[in-house]
Design a protein around this motif. Sequence first.
Motif, PDB file in Angstrom:
ATOM      1  N   VAL A 185      38.292  53.700  54.758  1.00 31.52           N
ATOM      2  CA  VAL A 185      38.569  52.225  54.588  1.00 31.52           C
ATOM      3  C   VAL A 185      37.817  51.799  53.481  1.00 31.52           C
ATOM      4  O   VAL A 185      36.512  51.964  53.416  1.00 31.52           O
ATOM      5  N   ARG A 186      38.197  51.241  52.362  1.00 30.51           N
ATOM      6  CA  ARG A 186      37.397  50.682  51.298  1.00 30.51           C
ATOM      7  C   ARG A 186      37.802  49.123  50.918  1.00 30.51           C
ATOM      8  O   ARG A 186      39.089  48.858  51.063  1.00 30.51           O
ATOM      9  N   ALA A 187      36.752  48.594  50.458  1.00 27.67           N
ATOM     10  CA  ALA A 187      36.815  47.215  50.089  1.00 27.67           C
ATOM     11  C   ALA A 187      36.579  47.134  48.631  1.00 27.67           C
ATOM     12  O   ALA A 187      35.794  47.585  48.037  1.00 27.67           O
ATOM     13  N   TYR A 188      37.376  46.000  47.996  1.00 27.38           N
ATOM     14  CA  TYR A 188      37.077  45.913  46.521  1.00 27.38           C
ATOM     15  C   TYR A 188      37.190  44.328  46.377  1.00 27.38           C
ATOM     16  O   TYR A 188      37.897  43.618  46.998  1.00 27.38           O
ATOM     17  N   ASP A 197      36.753  26.810  22.541  1.00 20.63           N
ATOM     18  CA  ASP A 197      37.186  26.828  23.857  1.00 20.63           C
ATOM     19  C   ASP A 197      36.720  27.833  24.651  1.00 20.63           C
ATOM     20  O   ASP A 197      36.254  29.082  24.130  1.00 20.63           O
ATOM     21  N   LYS A 198      36.390  27.653  25.780  1.00 17.95           N
ATOM     22  CA  LYS A 198      35.808  28.722  26.803  1.00 17.95           C
ATOM     23  C   LYS A 198      36.891  30.235  26.693  1.00 17.95           C
ATOM     24  O   LYS A 198      37.871  30.088  27.090  1.00 17.95           O
ATOM     25  N   PRO A 199      36.336  31.099  26.410  1.00  9.56           N
ATOM     26  CA  PRO A 199      37.325  32.424  26.400  1.00  9.56           C
ATOM     27  C   PRO A 199      37.844  32.650  27.809  1.00  9.56           C
ATOM     28  O   PRO A 199      37.011  32.755  28.807  1.00  9.56           O
ATOM     29  N   LEU A 200      38.978  33.073  27.747  1.00  5.94           N
ATOM     30  CA  LEU A 200      39.567  33.681  28.890  1.00  5.94           C
ATOM     31  C   LEU A 200      39.150  35.041  29.161  1.00  5.94           C
ATOM     32  O   LEU A 200      39.438  35.839  28.161  1.00  5.94           O
ATOM     33  N   PRO A 201      39.349  35.633  30.249  1.00  6.64           N
ATOM     34  CA  PRO A 201      39.538  37.040  30.253  1.00  6.64           C
ATOM     35  C   PRO A 201      40.521  37.866  29.876  1.00  6.64           C
ATOM     36  O   PRO A 201      41.617  37.447  30.016  1.00  6.64           O
ATOM     37  N   ILE A 202      40.196  38.840  29.329  1.00  6.93           N
ATOM     38  CA  ILE A 202      41.176  39.775  28.875  1.00  6.93           C
ATOM     39  C   ILE A 202      42.104  40.453  29.943  1.00  6.93           C
ATOM     40  O   ILE A 202      43.367  40.192  30.001  1.00  6.93           O
ATOM     41  N   PHE A 203      41.576  40.967  30.862  1.00  4.81           N
ATOM     42  CA  PHE A 203      42.243  41.564  32.132  1.00  4.81           C
ATOM     43  C   PHE A 203      41.105  41.544  33.192  1.00  4.81           C
ATOM     44  O   PHE A 203      39.825  41.362  33.061  1.00  4.81           O
ATOM     45  N   TYR A 204      41.342  41.921  34.345  1.00  6.49           N
ATOM     46  CA  TYR A 204      40.766  42.066  35.797  1.00  6.49           C
ATOM     47  C   TYR A 204      40.837  43.313  36.088  1.00  6.49           C
ATOM     48  O   TYR A 204      41.881  44.188  35.986  1.00  6.49           O
ATOM     49  N   ARG A 205      39.541  43.866  36.682  1.00  5.27           N
ATOM     50  CA  ARG A 205      39.644  45.177  37.322  1.00  5.27           C
ATOM     51  C   ARG A 205      38.886  45.082  38.925  1.00  5.27           C
ATOM     52  O   ARG A 205      38.009  44.367  38.852  1.00  5.27           O
ATOM     53  N   PHE A 206      39.209  45.928  39.504  1.00  5.11           N
ATOM     54  CA  PHE A 206      38.627  46.077  40.955  1.00  5.11           C
ATOM     55  C   PHE A 206      37.290  46.769  41.032  1.00  5.11           C
ATOM     56  O   PHE A 206      37.121  47.937  40.131  1.00  5.11           O
ATOM     57  N   THR A 207      36.556  46.192  41.732  1.00  3.33           N
ATOM     58  CA  THR A 207      35.192  46.799  41.730  1.00  3.33           C
ATOM     59  C   THR A 207      34.822  46.949  43.266  1.00  3.33           C
ATOM     60  O   THR A 207      34.952  46.004  44.188  1.00  3.33           O
ATOM     61  N   GLN A 208      34.583  48.226  43.678  1.00  2.00           N
ATOM     62  CA  GLN A 208      34.301  48.754  45.156  1.00  2.00           C
ATOM     63  C   GLN A 208      32.940  48.120  45.647  1.00  2.00           C
ATOM     64  O   GLN A 208      31.817  47.789  44.703  1.00  2.00           O
ATOM     65  N   ILE A 209      32.798  47.647  46.837  1.00  6.17           N
ATOM     66  CA  ILE A 209      31.656  46.834  47.378  1.00  6.17           C
ATOM     67  C   ILE A 209      31.244  47.709  48.850  1.00  6.17           C
ATOM     68  O   ILE A 209      32.635  48.396  49.464  1.00  6.17           O
ATOM     69  N   PRO A 210      30.419  47.644  49.214  1.00  6.67           N
ATOM     70  CA  PRO A 210      30.015  48.458  50.655  1.00  6.67           C
ATOM     71  C   PRO A 210      30.697  47.665  51.729  1.00  6.67           C
ATOM     72  O   PRO A 210      30.802  46.511  51.769  1.00  6.67           O
ATOM     73  N   ALA A 211      31.336  48.479  52.518  1.00  8.81           N
ATOM     74  CA  ALA A 211      32.000  48.164  53.505  1.00  8.81           C
ATOM     75  C   ALA A 211      31.594  48.756  54.935  1.00  8.81           C
ATOM     76  O   ALA A 211      31.213  50.293  54.987  1.00  8.81           O
TER      77      ALA A 211
END
Length: 453
Positions: A180-183, A291-305
């Motif tokens: 089981v993994r959380a992101y 203007d405030k720059p918008l993100p180019i893309f998003y990526r998942f980052t794993q967190i402790p579960a």
Amino acid sequence: KMQSTTFVLNDASEDKKSQSAAGKSDLACNVSPLVIMSIMNHYQRRPSNKSGPQSPRYPSFVMGLLFGRKDKDENVITITDSFGLEIQASDSQNVALELRKAQKALELHATAHPQHRFVGWYRTGLALDIPSITIHRDIMVAQLAATANKLCKKSGPELDDSEYIHLLVDTALTNNRFSVRAYTTMAVGDPLKAAEYQDYLKEKKRRDRLKLKGTQFDKPVKQRKRRRKKAETTEEEQSQASQSQSQSLVTPKANSTVASTEDNSGTQTPKQAAPPAQTEKVELAPLEKVDKPLPIFYRFTQIPATYAAAESERIGLDMIIESPPEGSALDSPSQLMNDTNHLENVLQLLLQNLEQVENYVQMVISGQLDGNVSLGWMIGEALSTVPHLTPQQFEQVMSDRLQDFLMLVYLGKMTKAQLSIADKINKVLPSTVPGFDAEQFKSTMAAASTTTT
């Protein structure tokens, strides 16, 4: 109580590798074991695909919503409940879900559990693909999170957009391990645009600070330096005048000093003031807005579960794990034991623990193992809670308790049997009376019930 090794979520070495590759996050996640059981139940009851052109197509995985709360002090999100969603798959392997049903589920859950809020979503499998990030950002965060924040205003602190959790549950048992993994998501932007925006904010802050001080932009720097130098010169002249006055008081002179100057003709000429300095206005170019720059893309980052179960949940899960299965299949349900068998298993487990502790103490005394001071204090504390009874007294107490328990079981079964016999007698007894009319009896009972109502 359950042992700490009963619940092993993930391999520590694999988690460290995946977290170092994905990035670091200060957020942590606690998952209730009942949530995992609910997700597994949802996966087992997923609809199957039927042959036919009009029949819907279902993917091989399931999805659902996660509910819980956030601990602001420890920066930990605890997942306590889940709700499964019905999804369909198209020919291009795109996933479709009905947003209205998901919003209705949020409303019902907020009514039943006002202390919990929407914290993320789950999916079976270990694959992180492009549709997952699209679903997470465009549906879960942009649509459902906004609805949940309106419904759950009193259920603790709100979550930031980067704190919503995507939980993956491996139902395929990859490498013979249940994982089981959380992101969470991390925004990735253009560093050049970010630096340009930061420079814009600094310049704007500098100009705002100067406006608050009352300084005009058209005054040159040289003029401010000249005024500062003139003020310093005036202070020096005042100090010299004070020194000369002190000297005149000590040694007075016959002729006083005249503050004015006389020319050769004997007339006094006043001291002429210096002409005012001409300042050149320096106009700064208008600040161009960035203007405030918008993100180019998003990526998942794993967190402790990690698993976090309450005491009542641990007792129920321990009974499910220790109970024998009803069949030989891997997913066979546990066969819950009656009270007598459960008491017997608990006593056997207690006897095994006592034997293990006795063997450990004997090995430490004999020198085969090095003693642990903290473990010795724990054993002594546990033994101090046991009352000092002789074997005969202990056997008598256990016999009395067991007899009381068996008496309660006997009375419960006897009461159940008497109620069953009385019910059958009430159904059979009226038909044995001579001249009994069943239809008349039913009408009479119906009339009596109507009158009573």
